[in-house]
Design an enzyme around this catalytic site. Structure first.
Site, mmCIF file in Angstrom:
data_model
loop_
_atom_site.group_PDB
_atom_site.id
_atom_site.type_symbol
_atom_site.label_atom_id
_atom_site.label_comp_id
_atom_site.label_asym_id
_atom_site.label_seq_id
_atom_site.Cartn_x
_atom_site.Cartn_y
_atom_site.Cartn_z
ATOM 1 N N ASP A 119 56.755 -129.570 57.339
ATOM 2 C CA ASP A 119 57.265 -129.915 56.010
ATOM 3 C C ASP A 119 57.450 -128.660 55.147
ATOM 4 O O ASP A 119 57.204 -127.531 55.583
ATOM 5 C CB ASP A 119 56.281 -130.912 55.375
ATOM 6 C CG ASP A 119 56.953 -131.916 54.461
ATOM 7 O OD1 ASP A 119 58.061 -131.635 53.981
ATOM 8 O OD2 ASP A 119 56.348 -132.979 54.208
ATOM 9 N N ASP A 176 63.882 -137.382 50.933
ATOM 10 C CA ASP A 176 63.152 -138.493 51.555
ATOM 11 C C ASP A 176 63.904 -139.823 51.434
ATOM 12 O O ASP A 176 64.365 -140.200 50.351
ATOM 13 C CB ASP A 176 61.781 -138.660 50.889
ATOM 14 C CG ASP A 176 60.811 -137.581 51.329
ATOM 15 O OD1 ASP A 176 61.266 -136.552 51.880
ATOM 16 O OD2 ASP A 176 59.608 -137.759 51.111
HETATM 17 C C1 GLA Z 1 57.459 -135.106 52.374
HETATM 18 C C2 GLA Z 1 58.303 -135.431 53.617
HETATM 19 C C3 GLA Z 1 58.019 -136.855 54.036
HETATM 20 C C4 GLA Z 1 56.540 -137.034 54.323
HETATM 21 C C5 GLA Z 1 55.703 -136.626 53.102
HETATM 22 C C6 GLA Z 1 54.229 -136.607 53.405
HETATM 23 O O1 GLA Z 1 57.853 -135.862 51.258
HETATM 24 O O2 GLA Z 1 59.658 -135.229 53.366
HETATM 25 O O3 GLA Z 1 58.787 -137.191 55.180
HETATM 26 O O4 GLA Z 1 56.182 -136.240 55.431
HETATM 27 O O5 GLA Z 1 56.077 -135.338 52.633
HETATM 28 O O6 GLA Z 1 53.445 -136.157 52.345
#
Ligand code: GLA
Length: 382
Positions: A119, A176
């Protein structure tokens, strides 16, 4: 293909949840349909690294440790994935991998990790994205284990241009995904399904996509809705139902895009519709087609759109999309879509992916399509 804990469990995942998910993937037929990687997202680790910079498992939520959990997952014929961040902290605020890449890659290999989702949260210590993602890519290359490297940089620095060069196998193209059709003004962040479809189109990145280097429009929200754990997490607003037609559109487009299919539904509450969508063999075959082409848009007429992608053998997958609020008739022809059969084929075989009907046509492709829905066809020689 696989299943990831984030959409169903958010930051509250435990080792028991992961074991139960492993069992469920086998019992429900998901593993045998191809959903092979079980990935534990954020929060498996203790809040702080050990004094030497190594990771420790979360003492209460993952007491038996990650090697033990990976064994459990492997024993069920699945592969095991894990999560960290190319910054000082994960998005949940647990200490992460920046500056400790080699140490962490070695721990992952020792534990039997097959997949790393990496991430973009935490402080970046003024290092740019290519530098931060290359550090982990090189570390993974040095360890004695094949690890799929999933770059989760949200598309901020065009990772499709450099993902392969830092040994990445897939890279998030966008922010996301939410369990909804379209983002609203109240959403602090996150995108609806149709927002991601549009961004995939606007970014014009299909040319970067193919075997061993995939554009990743994020995980699947099929089976989720306003009540799912991610929808309820801080910063997200999912207040409207995520309709069945919208969920079919979501899955159809991810298959047309040849996207990684990482399910995120709550396997404890698997209903028949979710099962039927996620396990549709014709749709999965289109996703997994050996050419690995990302489909693109061929035609727009108001709310009516035609999208397609070439398949192995010159066949073609076609989506007729209705963005509007009322059902409409949508019509196109074999000349418009990405079909590559020899000129003497005068008649074409069409299979409807969602209702299984089959028929032949001399060129016209048409259907009545629900609001926010699709017709999804496979077209070949009759
Ligand atoms: C980010 C990522 C998500 C998930 C969250 C977890 O937002 O883009 O896909 O992994 O972190 O905290």
């Amino acid at each position: 293909m696989g299943w990831n804990t984030w959409n169903a469990y958010s930051w509250n995942v435990t080792e028991l949840d992961v074991r139960n998910a492993a069992d469920a993937l086998v019992e429900t037929g998901f593993r045998d349909a191809g959903y092979e990687y079980l990935v534990v997202d954020d929060c498996w680790m203790a809040e702080e690294l050990a004094d030497d910079g190594s990771f420790r498992n979360h003492p209460e939520d993952f007491p038996a440790g990650i090697a033990d959990l990976a064994d459990y997952v492997h024993d069920r014929g699945l592969k095991f994935g894990i999560y960290s961040s190319a910054g000082t902290e994960t998005c949940a605020g647990h200490e992460a991998s920046l500056g400790n890449e080699q140490r962490h890659a070695e721990q992952f290999a020792e534990w039997g990790v097959d997949y790393l989702k990496y991430d973009n949260c935490g402080d970046h210590r003024d290092r740019d994205a290519i530098d931060r993602y290359a550090a982990m890519g090189e570390a993974l290359e040095r360890v004695d284990r094949d690890v799929v490297y999933s770059i989760c940089e949200w598309g901020n620095n065009e990772p499709w241009r450099w993902g392969r060069n830092v040994d990445g196998h897939l890279w998030r193209t966008t922010g996301d995904i939410l369990a909804k059709w379209k983002r609203s003004e109240d959403d602090e962040f996150g995108l609806g399904v149709v927002d991601i479809i549009d961004e995939m189109d606007e970014r014009d990145i299909a040319g970067y996509h193919g075997p061993n280097g995939w554009n990743d429009p994020d995980m699947l929200q099929v089976g989720n809705g306003p009540d799912s754990a991610q929808s309820q997490s801080e910063g997200f607003t999912v207040d409207q139902p995520f309709r069945e037609a919208e969920q079919r559109t979501h899955f159809s487009f991810w298959c047309l895009f040849a996207a990684p299919l990482m399910a995120g539904n709550d396997l404890r509450e698997l209903d028949e519709t979710t099962r039927e969508i996620l396990l549709n063999e014709d749709a999965i075959a289109i996703d997994q087609d050996p050419l690995g082409i990302q489909g693109t848009r061929d035609e727009t007429d108001g709310d009516r759109e035609v999208w397609s992608k070439r398949l192995d053998g010159g066949e073609c997958a076609v989506i007729l999309l209705n963005r509007g609020d009322e059902p409409v008739d949508i019509e196109t022809s074999v000349e418009t879509v990405d079909l590559h059969l020899s000129d003497d084929v005068g008649s074409y075989a069409v299979t409807d992916v969602w209702n299984g009907e089959e028929w032949t046509t001399d060129g016209s492709l048409e259907a009545t399509v629900d609001s926010h829905g699709v017709a999804f066809f496979r077209v070949g020689a009759a």
